[in-house]
Design a protein around this motif. Sequence first.
Motif, PDB file in Angstrom:
ATOM      1  N   LEU A  36     -21.502   6.977  -3.622  1.00 36.08           N
ATOM      2  CA  LEU A  36     -20.899   6.765  -2.084  1.00 36.08           C
ATOM      3  C   LEU A  36     -19.360   7.695  -2.255  1.00 36.08           C
ATOM      4  CD1 LEU A  36     -21.436   3.265  -0.946  1.00 36.08           C
ATOM      5  CD2 LEU A  36     -22.846   5.274  -0.566  1.00 36.08           C
ATOM      6  N   LEU A  60     -30.245   3.290   6.301  1.00 40.32           N
ATOM      7  CA  LEU A  60     -29.088   3.668   6.795  1.00 40.32           C
ATOM      8  C   LEU A  60     -28.779   5.166   6.079  1.00 40.32           C
ATOM      9  CD1 LEU A  60     -26.474   3.402   8.443  1.00 40.32           C
ATOM     10  CD2 LEU A  60     -25.458   2.228   6.483  1.00 40.32           C
ATOM     11  N   SER A  64     -28.836   9.970   6.809  1.00 39.60           N
ATOM     12  CA  SER A  64     -27.456  10.183   7.180  1.00 39.60           C
ATOM     13  C   SER A  64     -27.061  11.465   6.980  1.00 39.60           C
ATOM     14  CB  SER A  64     -26.734   9.171   6.349  1.00 39.60           C
ATOM     15  OG  SER A  64     -26.711   9.337   5.204  1.00 39.60           O
ATOM     16  N   THR A  67     -23.920  12.483   4.976  1.00 33.83           N
ATOM     17  CA  THR A  67     -22.611  12.095   5.282  1.00 33.83           C
ATOM     18  C   THR A  67     -21.978  10.810   4.989  1.00 33.83           C
ATOM     19  OG1 THR A  67     -23.308  11.168   7.386  1.00 33.83           O
ATOM     20  CG2 THR A  67     -22.844  13.598   7.645  1.00 33.83           C
ATOM     21  N   LEU A  68     -22.829  10.106   4.204  1.00 34.36           N
ATOM     22  CA  LEU A  68     -22.396   8.747   3.724  1.00 34.36           C
ATOM     23  C   LEU A  68     -22.400   8.913   2.173  1.00 34.36           C
ATOM     24  CD1 LEU A  68     -24.196   6.195   6.038  1.00 34.36           C
ATOM     25  CD2 LEU A  68     -21.867   7.190   6.212  1.00 34.36           C
ATOM     26  N   ILE A 307     -18.949   3.286  11.163  1.00 33.69           N
ATOM     27  CA  ILE A 307     -19.681   3.126   9.628  1.00 33.69           C
ATOM     28  C   ILE A 307     -18.971   4.337   8.981  1.00 33.69           C
ATOM     29  CG2 ILE A 307     -21.871   3.260   8.871  1.00 33.69           C
ATOM     30  CD1 ILE A 307     -23.116   1.803  11.075  1.00 33.69           C
ATOM     31  N   LYS A 308     -19.008   5.484   9.332  1.00 33.21           N
ATOM     32  CA  LYS A 308     -18.631   6.674   8.743  1.00 33.21           C
ATOM     33  C   LYS A 308     -17.301   6.469   8.007  1.00 33.21           C
ATOM     34  CE  LYS A 308     -18.208  11.235   7.676  1.00 33.21           C
ATOM     35  NZ  LYS A 308     -18.720  11.922   6.314  1.00 33.21           N
ATOM     36  N   LEU A 311     -16.870   3.871   5.456  1.00 32.29           N
ATOM     37  CA  LEU A 311     -17.714   4.111   4.110  1.00 32.29           C
ATOM     38  C   LEU A 311     -17.047   5.442   3.449  1.00 32.29           C
ATOM     39  CD1 LEU A 311     -21.475   3.599   4.232  1.00 32.29           C
ATOM     40  CD2 LEU A 311     -19.568   1.864   3.767  1.00 32.29           C
TER      41      LEU A 311
END
Lengths: 329, 329
Positions: A36, A60, A64, A67-68, A307-308, A311
């Motif tokens: 992460l 998830l 993504s 991007t996460l 969310i973005k 994280l």
Amino acid sequence: GPGATIGGMCATRCSGSLAVRYGTMRDNVINLQAVLPDGDVVKTGSRARKSAAGYDLTRLIIGSEGTLGVITEVTLRLQKLPSHSVVAMCNFQTVKDAADVAIATMHSGIQVSRVELLDEVQIRAINMANGKSLPEVPTLMFEFIGTEAYALEQTLLVQKIAAEHHGSDFVFVEEPNAKEELWKIRKEALWAGFAMKPDHEAMITDVCVPLSRLAECISVSKQLLDASPLTCLVIAHAGDGNFHTIILFDPTQEEERREAERLNHFMVHTALSMEGTCTGEHGVGTGKMKYLEKELGMESLRTMKRIKAALDPNNIMNPGKLIPPHVCI
Amino acid sequence: GPGATIGGMCATRCSGSLAVRYGTMRDNVINLQAVLPDGDVVKTGSRARKSAAGYDLTRLIIGSEGTLGVITEVTLRLQKLPSHSVVAMCNFQTVKDAADVAIATMHSGIQVSRVELLDEVQIRAINMANGKSLPEVPTLMFEFIGTEAYALEQTLLVQKIAAEHHGSDFVFVEEPNAKEELWKIRKEALWAGFAMKPDHEAMITDVCVPLSRLAECISVSKQLLDASPLTCLVIAHAGDGNFHTIILFDPTQEEERREAERLNHFMVHTALSMEGTCTGEHGVGTGKMKYLEKELGMESLRTMKRIKAALDPNNIMNPGKLIPPHVCI
């Protein structure tokens, strides 16, 4: 054109070729290890094939598009190779007939492993590139798997469905080399397309609609494509309601690029009007960001951005991709 | 005992009975409408059966047990009813033999629709509750679907596998009433268990392990269960590696509750040591929070808590559930 990051592509790729029987590749991912933005290394699941232990971080992170976090390990659910398979091919007068057969096959409950639709332009490209002489008409390709008796039984059931929709020249093969030879037609389709116009680029569309709307969506799109001065090839994972158009354009000609974009826009809006998606498997990247609000609504995009931000507060992971810039938290 | 919220249960339920062929219920959800803590109404997908349009909010909300929002609409992917099905049953001397047959069947590539394992205590409960006289031994129940010929072909293949593992009394039925009668045995299993000890409560475990470890996990658990003074019934969705133990205990007797908890702990830790999960389908609630760190690691739980805090900063959605209280952002 629309392009996802490698991260996104990896996780959503291969969904076409094995989609119908085994689900998309993402359905077969049971665990991820990812790094992460803050350096935390997360494990998203166990090795059990199903789990209800907390939020589904596996899904998830898949799709993504980097991007996460960065995916560093993937645990896949393995599938036994089928004991027998049959590859079949059938010609049609119109793409609508071909799509109707794909729909009827899926609705019949037959557990087809693959069903791919190629339009007459795609077949022409294959003939030119590979020195073949296939009839240049809309074509369906199937794979049936199971025991020997069952694969054959399904083949004959689909042959009957095809005949009811003006299908002709239904052929099927069971011998390994013959099967490989037949699937090569499909596998080399994209490269055959490029070979038609060596100096051109391809804009590849990726809409996906509810299966019941596929024939209508392809028919409407095909009218537009046939009327365009550009060369356009249709290739569909028909069992999923997903279809790609390979739009060839000369990158030095601004008007050709604009025409390719016009065709792409039209197909996306047609798919969205049929409650479909702008991208069945290729992802959002930057090219499809502009369609997400219409498809999912601002509330959904705001949720993604929250969310973005939670994280990746410093926005260091593939910034500028997937979430449109005008979305506010 | 461990209990998920209604939201979580709804979305993860039914995964057992149709798990193998069609995936779990969550695999068949293609779109949700949910009300988020701030009142936003989100739509998580389209009606296309596959999509790569942004983060997978559908799967994030499924199994979030009401902690991220309230689901108000669900779009399911429908499946055609099979044209034919066969229900079969077979007896074994040990649960290990029965589990080995379930594993061998799955590994053989046979597309079995359901495979359920019931231990001899569960069968005794069914005999007592329903006046039956089934042999009180570990038992497997199967459903095979497809065309008539294929369902029968699969049945005979599994009969052969069962015979190789000391299976006996293999029976199968194709007539609708007979099939319903046979499945009733499985469907009423939980209630038959309760009928054994009317004043007792049940603690129901829900571990799930990699399929290759199922026989070992059940065998080890069974030794412990058989040695316990409590009445324990095993019922497994064996094709998924998921098994439930119904541990009956007298709620007025503190030591019985403690014994039930001891058995549950042992099974969860056994499953985790085999890279399994503490919950295959029932969810976390409050009862399983304590196992999540061991299963997923603190980094994973911190990520979940960051998502929770971002979407529900005032912690108004099912507070205190799913994420252990000691997790810090």
